[in-house]
Scaffold this motif. Structure first.
Motif, PDB file in Angstrom:
ATOM      1  N   ASN A   1      -2.557   2.373  -4.433  1.00 39.65           N
ATOM      2  CA  ASN A   1      -2.330   3.758  -4.024  1.00 39.65           C
ATOM      3  C   ASN A   1      -3.477   4.247  -3.156  1.00 39.65           C
TER       4      ASN A   1
ATOM      5  N   THR B   1      -5.088   8.038  -7.180  1.00 40.24           N
ATOM      6  CA  THR B   1      -5.646   7.698  -5.877  1.00 40.24           C
ATOM      7  C   THR B   1      -6.724   6.629  -6.018  1.00 40.24           C
TER       8      THR B   1
ATOM      9  N   ASP C   1      -2.958   7.013  -1.366  1.00 36.49           N
ATOM     10  CA  ASP C   1      -2.472   8.348  -1.028  1.00 36.49           C
ATOM     11  C   ASP C   1      -3.274   9.401  -1.792  1.00 36.49           C
TER      12      ASP C   1
ATOM     13  N   GLU D   1       1.340   4.898 -13.835  1.00 35.41           N
ATOM     14  CA  GLU D   1       1.036   5.894 -12.807  1.00 35.41           C
ATOM     15  C   GLU D   1      -0.298   5.521 -12.162  1.00 35.41           C
TER      16      GLU D   1
ATOM     17  N   ARG E   1       0.846  -1.189   0.000  1.00 37.53           N
ATOM     18  CA  ARG E   1       0.000   0.000   0.000  1.00 37.53           C
ATOM     19  C   ARG E   1       0.881   1.239   0.000  1.00 37.53           C
ATOM     20  N   ILE E   2       0.433   2.228  -0.726  1.00 37.01           N
ATOM     21  CA  ILE E   2       1.150   3.499  -0.766  1.00 37.01           C
ATOM     22  C   ILE E   2       0.307   4.512  -0.008  1.00 37.01           C
ATOM     23  N   THR E   3       0.878   4.972   1.101  1.00 34.31           N
ATOM     24  CA  THR E   3       0.192   5.971   1.917  1.00 34.31           C
ATOM     25  C   THR E   3       1.222   6.955   2.440  1.00 34.31           C
TER      26      THR E   3
ATOM     27  N   TRP F   1       0.064  -3.388  -6.149  1.00 43.11           N
ATOM     28  CA  TRP F   1       0.432  -2.079  -5.638  1.00 43.11           C
ATOM     29  C   TRP F   1      -0.837  -1.259  -5.537  1.00 43.11           C
TER      30      TRP F   1
ATOM     31  N   CYS G   1       9.418   5.835  -6.626  1.00 41.07           N
ATOM     32  CA  CYS G   1       8.301   6.470  -7.336  1.00 41.07           C
ATOM     33  C   CYS G   1       8.885   7.459  -8.338  1.00 41.07           C
TER      34      CYS G   1
ATOM     35  N   SER H   1      -5.008   0.438  -8.364  1.00 37.06           N
ATOM     36  CA  SER H   1      -3.979  -0.543  -8.063  1.00 37.06           C
ATOM     37  C   SER H   1      -3.491  -1.189  -9.351  1.00 37.06           C
TER      38      SER H   1
ATOM     39  N   HIS I   1       1.170   8.000  -7.798  1.00 42.38           N
ATOM     40  CA  HIS I   1       2.503   7.460  -7.569  1.00 42.38           C
ATOM     41  C   HIS I   1       2.758   6.309  -8.536  1.00 42.38           C
ATOM     42  N   THR I   2       4.031   5.905  -8.613  1.00 43.16           N
ATOM     43  CA  THR I   2       4.394   4.685  -9.328  1.00 43.16           C
ATOM     44  C   THR I   2       5.279   3.842  -8.425  1.00 43.16           C
TER      45      THR I   2
END
Ligand SMILES: [Cu+2]
Length: 81
Positions: A28, A50, A30, A47, A5-7, A26, A68, A53, A34-35
């Motif tokens: 996102n 929000t 956030d 990319e 998770r991207i946070t 993956w 990223c 995935s 992001h990458t």
């Protein structure tokens, strides 16, 4: 399947060890896109805006540092056994 998770501009977990053939999703969570892009070009998500995935499969065995593209200070490590 493993999930990163991207946070808050961080990959969580930052380091992940998986077996050859495993998949990684993956996600996102956030507020900005992001990458997850491997420095050795072994994998790269598109990319991720929000809430989106991407599913990728394990690259060749070894340590694969990634970052990223938009925020190079965001760093992670994917180790494939
Ligand atoms: Cu980013």
């Amino acid at each position: 399947m493993h999930v990163v998770r991207i946070t808050e501009f961080r990959f969580q977990p930052e380091t992940l060890t998986i077996a050859a053939g495993d998949s990684v999703r993956w996600e996102n969570r956030d507020i900005l896109p992001h990458t997850a892009t491997a420095g050795d070009s072994s994998f790269a998500t598109p990319e991720l805006s929000t809430g989106t995935s991407s599913l990728d499969y394990a690259p060749v065995a070894g340590d694969h540092p990634y970052h990223c593209d938009a925020h190079p200070v965001m760093r992670g490590m994917l180790t494939v056994r």
